[in-house]
Design a protein around this motif. Sequence first.
Motif, PDB file in Angstrom:
ATOM      1  N   LEU A 145     -12.367  82.916 -17.578  1.00 42.78           N
ATOM      2  CA  LEU A 145     -12.050  84.183 -16.913  1.00 42.78           C
ATOM      3  C   LEU A 145     -11.979  85.307 -17.939  1.00 42.78           C
ATOM      4  CD1 LEU A 145      -9.281  83.070 -14.386  1.00 42.78           C
ATOM      5  CD2 LEU A 145     -11.646  83.689 -13.860  1.00 42.78           C
ATOM      6  N   PRO A 146     -12.247  86.554 -17.517  1.00 43.37           N
ATOM      7  CA  PRO A 146     -12.147  87.691 -18.426  1.00 43.37           C
ATOM      8  C   PRO A 146     -10.739  87.797 -19.016  1.00 43.37           C
ATOM      9  CG  PRO A 146     -13.243  88.329 -16.403  1.00 43.37           C
ATOM     10  CD  PRO A 146     -12.725  86.945 -16.174  1.00 43.37           C
ATOM     11  N   PRO A 147     -10.604  88.273 -20.247  1.00 44.77           N
ATOM     12  CA  PRO A 147      -9.291  88.326 -20.902  1.00 44.77           C
ATOM     13  C   PRO A 147      -8.274  89.224 -20.190  1.00 44.77           C
ATOM     14  CG  PRO A 147     -10.983  89.439 -22.210  1.00 44.77           C
ATOM     15  CD  PRO A 147     -11.690  88.707 -21.132  1.00 44.77           C
ATOM     16  N   ASP A 148      -8.738  90.222 -19.441  1.00 41.06           N
ATOM     17  CA  ASP A 148      -7.812  91.116 -18.738  1.00 41.06           C
ATOM     18  C   ASP A 148      -7.423  90.608 -17.355  1.00 41.06           C
ATOM     19  OD1 ASP A 148      -7.729  92.877 -20.833  1.00 41.06           O
ATOM     20  OD2 ASP A 148      -9.375  94.123 -20.085  1.00 41.06           O
ATOM     21  N   THR A 149      -7.804  89.385 -17.021  1.00 42.99           N
ATOM     22  CA  THR A 149      -7.446  88.808 -15.716  1.00 42.99           C
ATOM     23  C   THR A 149      -5.927  88.662 -15.609  1.00 42.99           C
ATOM     24  OG1 THR A 149      -9.516  87.570 -15.606  1.00 42.99           O
ATOM     25  CG2 THR A 149      -7.709  86.811 -14.212  1.00 42.99           C
ATOM     26  N   LEU A 150      -5.366  89.099 -14.487  1.00 43.37           N
ATOM     27  CA  LEU A 150      -3.937  88.942 -14.226  1.00 43.37           C
ATOM     28  C   LEU A 150      -3.723  87.816 -13.214  1.00 43.37           C
ATOM     29  CD1 LEU A 150      -2.829  92.679 -13.976  1.00 43.37           C
ATOM     30  CD2 LEU A 150      -2.562  91.127 -15.913  1.00 43.37           C
ATOM     31  N   SER A 151      -2.578  87.178 -13.316  1.00 40.76           N
ATOM     32  CA  SER A 151      -2.277  86.031 -12.454  1.00 40.76           C
ATOM     33  C   SER A 151      -0.987  86.270 -11.686  1.00 40.76           C
ATOM     34  CB  SER A 151      -2.128  84.756 -13.295  1.00 40.76           C
ATOM     35  OG  SER A 151      -3.267  84.522 -14.077  1.00 40.76           O
ATOM     36  N   GLY A 152      -0.729  85.382 -10.760  1.00 42.71           N
ATOM     37  CA  GLY A 152       0.539  85.333 -10.054  1.00 42.71           C
ATOM     38  C   GLY A 152       0.983  83.886  -9.992  1.00 42.71           C
ATOM     39  N   VAL A 153       2.227  83.658  -9.602  1.00 43.39           N
ATOM     40  CA  VAL A 153       2.728  82.287  -9.552  1.00 43.39           C
ATOM     41  C   VAL A 153       3.736  82.173  -8.411  1.00 43.39           C
ATOM     42  CG1 VAL A 153       4.573  82.782 -11.213  1.00 43.39           C
ATOM     43  CG2 VAL A 153       3.788  80.424 -10.908  1.00 43.39           C
ATOM     44  N   ALA A 154       3.749  81.015  -7.766  1.00 45.88           N
ATOM     45  CA  ALA A 154       4.695  80.749  -6.673  1.00 45.88           C
ATOM     46  C   ALA A 154       5.365  79.402  -6.893  1.00 45.88           C
ATOM     47  CB  ALA A 154       3.980  80.769  -5.328  1.00 45.88           C
ATOM     48  N   PHE A 155       6.661  79.367  -6.665  1.00 43.63           N
ATOM     49  CA  PHE A 155       7.427  78.130  -6.711  1.00 43.63           C
ATOM     50  C   PHE A 155       8.015  77.908  -5.320  1.00 43.63           C
ATOM     51  CE2 PHE A 155       7.744  80.097 -10.922  1.00 43.63           C
ATOM     52  CZ  PHE A 155       7.293  79.062 -11.741  1.00 43.63           C
ATOM     53  N   TYR A 156       7.754  76.760  -4.731  1.00 50.14           N
ATOM     54  CA  TYR A 156       8.289  76.416  -3.419  1.00 50.14           C
ATOM     55  C   TYR A 156       9.364  75.350  -3.620  1.00 50.14           C
ATOM     56  CZ  TYR A 156       4.344  79.124  -1.871  1.00 50.14           C
ATOM     57  OH  TYR A 156       3.456  80.155  -1.694  1.00 50.14           O
TER      58      TYR A 156
END
Length: 222
Positions: A145-156
């Motif tokens: 992925l491109p270096p400026d890619t942002l992510s998210g995360v979820a904990f259930y």
Amino acid sequence: MKLPKATEGSVWYQGRFESPAFKLWGSPAGLAEKVYHILKEHGATPQDFTIEGSAGSSAIVYNVLKSNFIIRIRLDGFEATFNSINLIGAINAAKIGIGCWQAIKDSDNSMDLSQHELTIALQFRVESDRHKEIINAYVTKPKSLPPDTLSGVAFYLPAGQRTGDRGGSIVLDRLTVGADLYLTMRVGMIIDAKQVDVPAFEKYVDDYLADTFSKIGIEIEN
């Protein structure tokens, strides 16, 4: 990992009735008046009152524009939506919820709750590098992925972590609109109201948040 003070936040609460509140509709004006006496201290006026829907979908509603919150009382439960918790304040929001429940009990003492459901959404203004630092503590992005890619995360979170706990979630993401970058946090919880009654609910939520944030290594500036 310390987050700055939230720039904005919202809270949604639903208390689900153990059985349909038919008796409340025997005198909806009486209930509306009791609720009004609670809400007028927080900016409500008679013009904020309305009745929505009809028959089984009807609801007593106060849409308090001055303080940007809405109260709905239906046959199956009551809801409180605070669109700006920064405006009303967490302490006042708790007073409003407890006061509305007391107004319901005063109108029909046989009413009980079976479940609390709460969602808290917060926004934090952060720099791009800080956003990456926070999310990358939990997520490893594919190298393709491109270096400026942002992510998210979820904990259930599974049920049973504490008394009355029926499970919850915490999601870290970003706003997808606007030029500024905001980290968003959404915390949800479902609680057995038979084990955690309304007077104990506020402390329960405070303890739940403190414990959950500690487990994922987050601290929020006061």
